[in-house]
Write a protein that holds these residues in place. Structure first.
Motif, PDB file in Angstrom:
ATOM      1  N   VAL A  35       0.871  -1.176   0.000  1.00 42.66           N
ATOM      2  CA  VAL A  35       0.000   0.000   0.000  1.00 42.66           C
ATOM      3  C   VAL A  35       0.910   1.229   0.000  1.00 42.66           C
ATOM      4  CG1 VAL A  35      -1.792   1.264   1.245  1.00 42.66           C
ATOM      5  CG2 VAL A  35      -1.806  -1.237   1.248  1.00 42.66           C
ATOM      6  N   PRO A  36       0.719   2.159  -0.933  1.00 45.19           N
ATOM      7  CA  PRO A  36       1.591   3.340  -0.990  1.00 45.19           C
ATOM      8  C   PRO A  36       1.608   4.103   0.339  1.00 45.19           C
ATOM      9  CG  PRO A  36       0.228   3.216  -2.961  1.00 45.19           C
ATOM     10  CD  PRO A  36      -0.265   2.156  -2.026  1.00 45.19           C
ATOM     11  N   PRO A  37       2.768   4.626   0.715  1.00 43.51           N
ATOM     12  CA  PRO A  37       2.912   5.293   2.015  1.00 43.51           C
ATOM     13  C   PRO A  37       1.975   6.485   2.210  1.00 43.51           C
ATOM     14  CG  PRO A  37       5.046   5.050   0.944  1.00 43.51           C
ATOM     15  CD  PRO A  37       4.008   4.586  -0.027  1.00 43.51           C
ATOM     16  N   ILE A  38       1.555   7.113   1.142  1.00 42.26           N
ATOM     17  CA  ILE A  38       0.691   8.290   1.258  1.00 42.26           C
ATOM     18  C   ILE A  38      -0.712   7.946   1.733  1.00 42.26           C
ATOM     19  CG2 ILE A  38      -0.126   8.285  -1.121  1.00 42.26           C
ATOM     20  CD1 ILE A  38       0.294  11.372  -1.065  1.00 42.26           C
ATOM     21  N   LEU A  39      -1.111   6.689   1.582  1.00 45.76           N
ATOM     22  CA  LEU A  39      -2.467   6.282   1.959  1.00 45.76           C
ATOM     23  C   LEU A  39      -2.532   5.891   3.442  1.00 45.76           C
ATOM     24  CD1 LEU A  39      -3.431   4.138  -1.145  1.00 45.76           C
ATOM     25  CD2 LEU A  39      -4.138   6.468  -0.627  1.00 45.76           C
ATOM     26  N   GLY A  72     -17.551  -3.800 -11.426  1.00 36.76           N
ATOM     27  CA  GLY A  72     -16.993  -3.688 -10.085  1.00 36.76           C
ATOM     28  C   GLY A  72     -15.529  -4.084 -10.044  1.00 36.76           C
ATOM     29  N   LEU A  73     -15.185  -5.145 -10.755  1.00 32.52           N
ATOM     30  CA  LEU A  73     -13.789  -5.577 -10.800  1.00 32.52           C
ATOM     31  C   LEU A  73     -12.913  -4.566 -11.548  1.00 32.52           C
ATOM     32  CD1 LEU A  73     -14.269  -9.396 -11.330  1.00 32.52           C
ATOM     33  CD2 LEU A  73     -13.177  -8.278  -9.374  1.00 32.52           C
ATOM     34  N   ILE A  74     -13.446  -3.980 -12.605  1.00 33.02           N
ATOM     35  CA  ILE A  74     -12.689  -2.947 -13.318  1.00 33.02           C
ATOM     36  C   ILE A  74     -12.393  -1.785 -12.379  1.00 33.02           C
ATOM     37  CG2 ILE A  74     -12.855  -1.181 -15.119  1.00 33.02           C
ATOM     38  CD1 ILE A  74     -14.405  -3.332 -16.787  1.00 33.02           C
ATOM     39  N   LEU A  75     -13.407  -1.324 -11.649  1.00 30.69           N
ATOM     40  CA  LEU A  75     -13.203  -0.212 -10.718  1.00 30.69           C
ATOM     41  C   LEU A  75     -12.257  -0.599  -9.584  1.00 30.69           C
ATOM     42  CD1 LEU A  75     -16.830   1.209 -10.577  1.00 30.69           C
ATOM     43  CD2 LEU A  75     -14.848   2.157 -11.792  1.00 30.69           C
ATOM     44  N   LEU A  76     -12.368  -1.835  -9.104  1.00 31.81           N
ATOM     45  CA  LEU A  76     -11.464  -2.303  -8.054  1.00 31.81           C
ATOM     46  C   LEU A  76     -10.023  -2.324  -8.555  1.00 31.81           C
ATOM     47  CD1 LEU A  76     -11.053  -3.548  -5.212  1.00 31.81           C
ATOM     48  CD2 LEU A  76     -11.403  -5.777  -6.288  1.00 31.81           C
ATOM     49  N   LEU A  77      -9.821  -2.823  -9.757  1.00 30.73           N
ATOM     50  CA  LEU A  77      -8.462  -2.873 -10.301  1.00 30.73           C
ATOM     51  C   LEU A  77      -7.885  -1.472 -10.504  1.00 30.73           C
ATOM     52  CD1 LEU A  77      -8.862  -5.827 -12.814  1.00 30.73           C
ATOM     53  CD2 LEU A  77      -7.623  -5.824 -10.642  1.00 30.73           C
ATOM     54  N   ILE A  78      -8.729  -0.529 -10.889  1.00 31.38           N
ATOM     55  CA  ILE A  78      -8.262   0.867 -11.000  1.00 31.38           C
ATOM     56  C   ILE A  78      -7.895   1.392  -9.615  1.00 31.38           C
ATOM     57  CG2 ILE A  78      -9.003   3.231 -11.519  1.00 31.38           C
ATOM     58  CD1 ILE A  78     -10.673   1.994 -13.846  1.00 31.38           C
ATOM     59  N   ALA A  79      -8.707   1.071  -8.607  1.00 33.34           N
ATOM     60  CA  ALA A  79      -8.456   1.560  -7.247  1.00 33.34           C
ATOM     61  C   ALA A  79      -7.162   1.010  -6.663  1.00 33.34           C
ATOM     62  CB  ALA A  79      -9.634   1.209  -6.341  1.00 33.34           C
ATOM     63  N   VAL A  80      -6.836  -0.252  -6.959  1.00 37.91           N
ATOM     64  CA  VAL A  80      -5.619  -0.847  -6.389  1.00 37.91           C
ATOM     65  C   VAL A  80      -4.401  -0.676  -7.293  1.00 37.91           C
ATOM     66  CG1 VAL A  80      -6.926  -2.513  -5.024  1.00 37.91           C
ATOM     67  CG2 VAL A  80      -6.075  -3.187  -7.267  1.00 37.91           C
ATOM     68  N   TYR A  81      -4.579  -0.027  -8.431  1.00 37.76           N
ATOM     69  CA  TYR A  81      -3.474   0.171  -9.363  1.00 37.76           C
ATOM     70  C   TYR A  81      -2.293   0.905  -8.711  1.00 37.76           C
ATOM     71  CZ  TYR A  81      -1.116   0.939 -13.793  1.00 37.76           C
ATOM     72  OH  TYR A  81      -0.209   0.959 -14.815  1.00 37.76           O
ATOM     73  N   PRO A  82      -2.526   1.938  -7.888  1.00 41.57           N
ATOM     74  CA  PRO A  82      -1.379   2.580  -7.250  1.00 41.57           C
ATOM     75  C   PRO A  82      -0.530   1.612  -6.411  1.00 41.57           C
ATOM     76  CG  PRO A  82      -3.297   3.979  -7.053  1.00 41.57           C
ATOM     77  CD  PRO A  82      -3.766   2.664  -7.620  1.00 41.57           C
ATOM     78  N   ALA A  83      -1.166   0.650  -5.759  1.00 38.10           N
ATOM     79  CA  ALA A  83      -0.405  -0.336  -4.995  1.00 38.10           C
ATOM     80  C   ALA A  83       0.437  -1.205  -5.910  1.00 38.10           C
ATOM     81  CB  ALA A  83      -1.346  -1.203  -4.160  1.00 38.10           C
TER      82      ALA A  83
END
Length: 87
Positions: A35-39, A72-83
């Motif tokens: 998880v990126p440090p900024i989160l 939902g999976l597309i949006l989830l994958l976009i949300a976790v992309y920064p990680a």
């Protein structure tokens, strides 16, 4: 034959998301460092992403809900992309 392959891949993908989602709860310590440090609230983010992986993986098995699960999976994958980038 193509229809069989399509359904088989949908079920494999659903099972994959369910299993990986459970891993978020079994071993959250593995996911927290990516998880990126900024989160903030890293453990919560690991749990919530695991929950949605399980949830969308399950509803992939329900034909009437498959379209919603795919979005939902597309949006989830976009949300976790920064990680994934941070990893």
């Amino acid at each position: 034959m193509i229809l069989i392959i399509k359904h088989l891949t949908i079920y494999i993908m659903g099972l994959f998301y369910i299993l990986v989602g459970f891993k978020h709860f079994q071993n959250p310590e593995w996911f927290i460092p990516i998880v990126p440090p900024i989160l903030p609230y890293k453990l919560f983010l690991v749990y919530i992403s695991g929950f949605f992986e399980i949830f969308f993986g399950i509803i992939l098995f329900i034909p009437k809900l498959r379209y919603a699960a795919s979005w939902g999976l597309i949006l989830l994958l976009i949300a976790v992309y920064p990680a994934n980038i941070y990893l």
